[in-house]
Scaffold this motif. Structure first.
Motif, mmCIF file in Angstrom:
data_model
loop_
_atom_site.group_PDB
_atom_site.id
_atom_site.type_symbol
_atom_site.label_atom_id
_atom_site.label_comp_id
_atom_site.label_asym_id
_atom_site.label_seq_id
_atom_site.Cartn_x
_atom_site.Cartn_y
_atom_site.Cartn_z
ATOM 1 N N VAL A 180 0.913 -1.072 0.176
ATOM 2 C CA VAL A 180 -0.301 0.274 -0.165
ATOM 3 C C VAL A 180 0.541 0.912 -0.039
ATOM 4 O O VAL A 180 0.593 2.261 -0.490
ATOM 5 N N PHE A 181 2.007 0.847 1.146
ATOM 6 C CA PHE A 181 2.818 2.498 0.692
ATOM 7 C C PHE A 181 3.497 2.427 -0.902
ATOM 8 O O PHE A 181 3.843 4.151 -1.031
ATOM 9 N N ILE A 182 3.902 1.402 -0.743
ATOM 10 C CA ILE A 182 4.830 1.657 -2.593
ATOM 11 C C ILE A 182 3.672 1.895 -3.060
ATOM 12 O O ILE A 182 4.138 2.797 -4.205
ATOM 13 N N ALA A 183 2.397 1.859 -3.739
ATOM 14 C CA ALA A 183 1.642 1.922 -4.437
ATOM 15 C C ALA A 183 1.028 3.571 -4.294
ATOM 16 O O ALA A 183 1.027 4.374 -4.711
ATOM 17 N N GLU A 184 0.996 3.732 -2.525
ATOM 18 C CA GLU A 184 0.326 5.487 -2.827
ATOM 19 C C GLU A 184 1.684 7.057 -3.163
ATOM 20 O O GLU A 184 1.667 6.978 -3.778
ATOM 21 N N GLN A 185 3.021 5.829 -3.065
ATOM 22 C CA GLN A 185 4.057 6.848 -3.068
ATOM 23 C C GLN A 185 4.834 6.806 -5.088
ATOM 24 O O GLN A 185 4.783 7.931 -5.384
ATOM 25 N N LEU A 186 4.781 5.713 -6.003
ATOM 26 C CA LEU A 186 4.106 6.157 -7.081
ATOM 27 C C LEU A 186 3.066 6.546 -7.715
ATOM 28 O O LEU A 186 3.408 7.271 -8.510
ATOM 29 N N LEU A 187 1.927 6.685 -6.935
ATOM 30 C CA LEU A 187 1.591 7.518 -7.818
ATOM 31 C C LEU A 187 1.185 8.671 -7.571
ATOM 32 O O LEU A 187 1.547 10.392 -7.840
ATOM 33 N N ASN A 188 1.608 8.909 -5.940
ATOM 34 C CA ASN A 188 2.468 10.388 -5.927
ATOM 35 C C ASN A 188 3.949 11.012 -7.035
ATOM 36 O O ASN A 188 3.729 12.171 -6.934
ATOM 37 N N GLY A 189 3.862 10.035 -6.900
ATOM 38 C CA GLY A 189 5.137 10.500 -8.244
ATOM 39 C C GLY A 189 4.721 10.800 -9.293
ATOM 40 O O GLY A 189 5.395 11.358 -10.417
ATOM 41 N N ILE A 190 3.550 10.428 -9.893
ATOM 42 C CA ILE A 190 2.463 10.017 -10.920
ATOM 43 C C ILE A 190 1.961 12.073 -10.673
ATOM 44 O O ILE A 190 2.877 12.527 -11.981
ATOM 45 N N ALA A 191 2.056 11.934 -9.545
ATOM 46 C CA ALA A 191 1.367 12.821 -9.652
ATOM 47 C C ALA A 191 2.334 14.278 -10.068
ATOM 48 O O ALA A 191 1.734 15.846 -9.838
ATOM 49 N N PRO A 230 -6.625 3.585 0.888
ATOM 50 C CA PRO A 230 -6.582 4.741 0.250
ATOM 51 C C PRO A 230 -6.045 6.197 0.146
ATOM 52 O O PRO A 230 -4.311 6.384 1.041
ATOM 53 N N TYR A 231 -6.526 6.848 -1.145
ATOM 54 C CA TYR A 231 -5.448 7.886 -1.465
ATOM 55 C C TYR A 231 -6.633 8.878 -2.012
ATOM 56 O O TYR A 231 -7.842 9.016 -1.794
ATOM 57 N N SER A 232 -5.316 10.321 -1.723
ATOM 58 C CA SER A 232 -5.777 11.452 -2.206
ATOM 59 C C SER A 232 -7.115 11.802 -2.910
ATOM 60 O O SER A 232 -5.980 11.804 -4.135
ATOM 61 N N SER A 233 -8.015 12.276 -2.516
ATOM 62 C CA SER A 233 -9.250 12.660 -4.048
ATOM 63 C C SER A 233 -8.276 13.816 -4.476
ATOM 64 O O SER A 233 -8.737 13.682 -6.086
ATOM 65 N N TYR A 234 -7.654 14.779 -3.738
ATOM 66 C CA TYR A 234 -7.394 16.113 -4.553
ATOM 67 C C TYR A 234 -6.220 15.252 -5.525
ATOM 68 O O TYR A 234 -5.376 16.391 -6.435
ATOM 69 N N ARG A 235 -5.393 14.476 -5.621
ATOM 70 C CA ARG A 235 -4.073 13.844 -5.599
ATOM 71 C C ARG A 235 -4.684 13.534 -7.254
ATOM 72 O O ARG A 235 -4.008 13.807 -8.245
ATOM 73 N N LEU A 236 -5.825 12.532 -7.141
ATOM 74 C CA LEU A 236 -6.090 12.371 -7.931
ATOM 75 C C LEU A 236 -6.705 12.860 -8.993
ATOM 76 O O LEU A 236 -6.526 12.800 -10.137
ATOM 77 N N MET A 237 -7.174 13.990 -9.061
ATOM 78 C CA MET A 237 -8.122 14.858 -9.509
ATOM 79 C C MET A 237 -6.468 16.046 -10.772
ATOM 80 O O MET A 237 -6.692 16.022 -11.556
ATOM 81 N N LEU A 285 3.016 14.757 -13.449
ATOM 82 C CA LEU A 285 2.390 15.329 -14.416
ATOM 83 C C LEU A 285 2.430 17.187 -14.124
ATOM 84 O O LEU A 285 2.166 17.749 -14.952
ATOM 85 N N MET A 286 2.631 17.204 -12.804
ATOM 86 C CA MET A 286 2.703 18.475 -12.431
ATOM 87 C C MET A 286 4.040 19.297 -13.123
ATOM 88 O O MET A 286 3.869 20.611 -13.418
ATOM 89 N N LEU A 287 5.232 18.898 -12.305
ATOM 90 C CA LEU A 287 6.816 18.855 -13.486
ATOM 91 C C LEU A 287 5.985 19.513 -15.171
ATOM 92 O O LEU A 287 6.557 20.511 -15.446
ATOM 93 N N PHE A 288 5.109 18.268 -16.213
ATOM 94 C CA PHE A 288 5.116 18.472 -17.304
ATOM 95 C C PHE A 288 3.948 19.690 -17.381
ATOM 96 O O PHE A 288 4.757 20.931 -18.395
ATOM 97 N N LEU A 289 3.115 20.150 -16.820
ATOM 98 C CA LEU A 289 2.429 21.333 -16.946
ATOM 99 C C LEU A 289 3.886 22.634 -17.415
ATOM 100 O O LEU A 289 3.658 23.677 -17.867
#
Length: 306
Positions: free
Chosen positions: A4-15, A139-146, A18-22
């Motif tokens: 769960v911790f690994i998946a959460e950090q990978l999602l954080n990395g993607i978020a 459980p993952y932040s809905s704001y980060r998913l947005m 993508l902000m770096l991409f913008l």
């Protein structure tokens, strides 16, 4: 470390990627097409964050804060392009760097004058303040998913614009060979103006979205501009596809390094050494990645000027 911790950090990395991409997408277009090294691009990111936070505090309307942020920074970018940037296009890179550093200092002082030196508080909308259960286990932040959804949407829209529209054709032509585009009748001033304003809008959008996750403070644009430059070097100057791939790589490596390196080092090193060495290695991981890629691909992964 559990799954769960690994998946959460990978999602954080993607978020984060993508902000770096913008931020990097606008910067790579400005550098690739206009051959202008604009280090003040981070100031537009900072301005977007401050305007969005101010409007959010006044109206408690997140959508309005993002729209107002982009509109205000686009207006500033129009004035900046006409009054300053057009004088820099024919200058050398050294002059551009010095001028843009001066603009960064002016922007920091302007923020200090209008908003003060204290950090500005920014908050996510109430509807996105809670977590979302993914696959019934994470459980993952809905704001980060947005953030992830917005990053993917903007990347798709940019790809469609650059690939399938006349404006995109002109942008690609300018990135590939600016002199030939001029000889073929491309109105260079209008293209430069459009690219600069679109880049500013993307920077403001990134600043508005990142405000609730990071401190909205003076100098925030100066710290984010370095990873953005790493992204455009890795991806290839002038390439939107390269900026997206490189931003995801940098975001994943930076976030994963900060999350996983310290506990892994503690398994083999004393805790005090691991506590100092882990963050240090994580902070240089993106530069190591850049060096490795440039050894094999000196022009980046997907250079526009092949």
């Amino acid at each position: 470390m559990d799954s769960v911790f690994i998946a959460e950090q990978l999602l954080n990395g993607i978020a984060y990627g993508l902000m770096l991409f913008l931020l990097a997408a606008g910067l790579t277009l400005v550098f690739g097409i206009m051959d202008t090294l604009n280090l003040a691009h981070g100031a537009l990111y900072m301005g977007g964050a401050y305007v969005a936070a101010s409007v959010m505090q006044a109206s408690n309307n997140f959508v309005l804060s993002v729209v107002a942020s982009m509109a205000a920074i686009m207006l500033c970018a129009m004035l900046l392009e006409v009054l300053v940037m057009r004088r820099m296009y024919r200058s050398g890179h050294l002059a551009q760097v010095l001028a843009s550093i001066g603009l960064m200092m002016i922007a920091d002082d302007a923020v200090r004058y209008f908003w003060g030196a204290a950090p500005l508080l920014s908050s996510a909308p109430a509807s996105l303040s809670g977590p979302v259960m993914l696959l019934n286990i994470l459980p993952y932040s809905s704001y980060r998913l947005m953030l992830i959804a917005m990053g993917v949407l903007v990347a798709l829209l940019l790809y469609l614009m650059v690939k399938y529209t006349r404006i995109g054709m002109v942008v690609r032509a300018g990135a590939s060979n600016r002199q030939m585009a001029e000889l073929m009748g491309v109105r260079v001033k209008q293209v430069f103006f459009f690219v600069f304003v679109i880049g500013a809008a993307l920077a403001a959008f990134a600043g508005a979205l990142m405000g609730p996750l990071s401190a909205v403070q003076i100098g925030m644009g100066n710290t984010i501009i370095i990873p953005a430059l790493v992204v455009i070097v890795i991806g290839g100057i002038g390439s939107i596809r390269g900026a997206l791939v490189a931003a995801l790589l940098v975001g994943m490596i930076d976030t994963s390094g900060r999350a996983f390196l310290p506990p892994l080092l503690k398994m083999t090193l004393p805790a005090s050494v691991a506590a100092d060495l882990g963050p240090a290695l994580a902070s240089i991981s993106m530069y190591i990645l850049m060096a490795i890629i440039l050894v094999f691909k000196p022009n980046g992964l997907f250079p526009a000027r092949a």
